[in-house]
Design an enzyme around this catalytic site. Structure first.
Site, PDB file in Angstrom:
ATOM      1  N   ASN A   1       0.871  -1.135   0.116  1.00  0.00           N
ATOM      2  CA  ASN A   1      -0.222   0.186  -0.032  1.00  0.00           C
ATOM      3  C   ASN A   1       0.848   1.273   0.053  1.00  0.00           C
ATOM      4  O   ASN A   1       0.256   2.370  -0.026  1.00  0.00           O
ATOM      5  CB  ASN A   1      -1.109  -0.001   1.108  1.00  0.00           C
ATOM      6  CG  ASN A   1      -0.217   0.126   2.477  1.00  0.00           C
ATOM      7  OD1 ASN A   1       0.888   0.324   2.688  1.00  0.00           O
ATOM      8  ND2 ASN A   1      -0.961   0.049   3.545  1.00  0.00           N
ATOM      9  N   LYS A   2       2.215   1.288  -0.067  1.00  0.00           N
ATOM     10  CA  LYS A   2       2.926   2.391   0.112  1.00  0.00           C
ATOM     11  C   LYS A   2       3.011   3.024  -1.342  1.00  0.00           C
ATOM     12  O   LYS A   2       2.654   2.438  -2.451  1.00  0.00           O
ATOM     13  CB  LYS A   2       4.289   2.181   0.429  1.00  0.00           C
ATOM     14  CG  LYS A   2       4.360   1.483   2.088  1.00  0.00           C
ATOM     15  CD  LYS A   2       3.928   2.426   2.974  1.00  0.00           C
ATOM     16  CE  LYS A   2       3.417   1.784   4.492  1.00  0.00           C
ATOM     17  NZ  LYS A   2       4.384   1.731   5.494  1.00  0.00           N
ATOM     18  N   ILE A   3       3.766   4.100  -1.626  1.00  0.00           N
ATOM     19  CA  ILE A   3       3.576   4.948  -2.608  1.00  0.00           C
ATOM     20  C   ILE A   3       4.384   4.152  -3.846  1.00  0.00           C
ATOM     21  O   ILE A   3       4.057   4.091  -5.067  1.00  0.00           O
ATOM     22  CB  ILE A   3       4.362   6.237  -2.551  1.00  0.00           C
ATOM     23  CG1 ILE A   3       3.316   7.175  -1.704  1.00  0.00           C
ATOM     24  CG2 ILE A   3       4.479   7.113  -3.792  1.00  0.00           C
ATOM     25  CD1 ILE A   3       3.615   8.433  -1.510  1.00  0.00           C
TER      26      ILE A   3
END
Ligand SMILES: *Cc1c(COP(=O)(O)O)cnc(C)c1O
Length: 380
Positions: free
Chosen positions: A182-184
């Site tokens: 879910n990180k960039i």
């Protein structure tokens, strides 16, 4: 029924091509050309000299602290309002985390409170760039310079975010990133430590790979770890990094679209962007004030019933059972801002696959739920 998840990674043909390449060539473990490429490209992206890949963000923070020689008896000043991994990493070294309350506007650590927490045992300050908004770093860097403390940035939520033009992760002695799904930028699971110090980068490389003696393999002088990223993860990361500019633009566009639609909603605090900040809006976060007319938890439940997935803000470290029972909390310490926002904050769907019509849908549902609730309240 339509259902909008809070996050979905955006993966494409480039990631698949690189993964195929790993499988075909047999370079699936932690040696292989993608590791080097991903590390070099990531260092360039952050504007630093060195990047050392790890298995995840938690191990990246632990590796940074271990490379700095943190140990039992040391103290690390960090925000109470963060993800548990930041505190765990400190605890793994035997050091004690000392918590700081948040400030109202950006929800980051209140930098004006840090100096009062410095003791002769303090070794490091660990700011966390929460939800993609940079911490006000100048006061921290000045204090660290004056008191000779290390600064380790937890930039797990802030790839590409900028403070006065400087990239998050590049300002302290070491910066740490996560590449969770879910990180960039994602590699599935993965992490990175960045630094300008050759000595620290070498130490981190040694400690992440079992500390083989440079003179003789299978001879070990340090207690070390296996925190090696695989070539397959780096292959995905390299593909992600090639398009990071577009990913960041997309995050900022999502925030702008939400801001436009939600700015007049009564009682809803929207995410800030300080004059000196370039927020990457990892998650579009809002705080439900009294004027909104319903609690955060009711809002989340009602949105879920309408097909909109959300997440509550982090539970602060000082309220975590594992921390409370460890006896490390300072007596009489209080964290009123963190307490307040953790009970009232939530984030809305912010995945990179989100389209404008999805944002329209989320905002329409949010307004509908608020209106319905207000009517019901009047009737009562
Ligand atoms: C995600 C995150 C981490 C941990 O990263 P993992 O890759 O999940 O181990 C650490 N700190 C913060 C602030 C995070 O959001």
């Amino acid at each position: 029924m339509r259902y909008i998840p809070v996050n979905e990674p955006l993966l494409g043909a480039e990631e698949l091509k690189n993964i195929r390449d790993c499988v075909k060539s047999g370079w699936i473990s932690s040696k292989g050309s993608y590791i080097r490429k991903f590390e070099e490209d990531f260092a360039d992206f952050c504007g630093v000299k060195y990047a050392v890949s790890t298995t995840n963000g938690t191990t990246a923070i632990h590796l940074a602290l271990a490379s700095l020689g943190l140990k039992k008896g040391d103290e690390v000043i960090m925000p109470t309002f963060t993800m548990i991994a930041t505190a765990y990493a400190v605890l793994y070294t035997g050091a004690r985390p000392v918590f700081v309350d948040s400030e109202e506007k950006t929800w980051n650590m209140d930098t004006s409170l840090v100096e009062g927490l410095v003791t002769p045992r303090t070794k490091a300050i660990m700011p966390v760039h929460i939800y993609g908004h940079p911490v006000d770093m100048d006061p921290i860097l000045a204090l660290a310079g004056k008191k000779r403390l290390f600064v380790v940035e937890d930039a797990a939520e802030a790839h590409g975010a900028k403070y006065k033009g400087r990239k998050c992760g590049s300002m302290g002695d070491m910066g740490c990133f996560s590449f969770y799904a879910n990180k960039i930028i994602t590699t599935g699971e993965g992490g990175m430590v960045v630094t300008d110090s050759k000595k620290l980068a070498e130490k981190a490389r040694l400690l992440k790979d079992l500390a083989h003696s440079p003179k003789k393999r299978f001879l070990h002088v340090d207690l070390a770890y296996n925190y090696r990223m695989t070539n397959m993860q780096a292959a995905i990361g390299a593909a992600q990094l090639d398009k990071v500019g577009a990913l960041l633009k997309k995050k900022r566009r999502i925030a702008r679209l939400y801001n436009e639609r939600l700015k007049d909603v009564e009682g809803l605090r929207l995410p800030a962007e300080e004059k000196w900040a370039w927020n990457v809006y990892w998650m579009y976060s809002v705080v439900v004030e009294d004027g909104f007319g319903m609690t955060r938890d009711t809002l989340m439940e009602d949105l879920r019933a309408e097909g909109v997935d959300t997440r509550a803000f982090f539970v602060p470290m000082h309220s975590q059972p594992v921390i409370k029972s460890s006896g490390i909390l300072r007596k009489k310490a209080s964290y009123p801002v963190a307490d307040r926002i953790s009970k009232r904050g939530l984030y809305l769907p912010t995945g990179l696959a989100l389209e404008e019509k999805d944002i329209d849908f989320v905002c329409a549902k949010l307004k509908k739920v608020q209106k319905k609730h207000r009517k019901a309240k009047k009737r009562r």
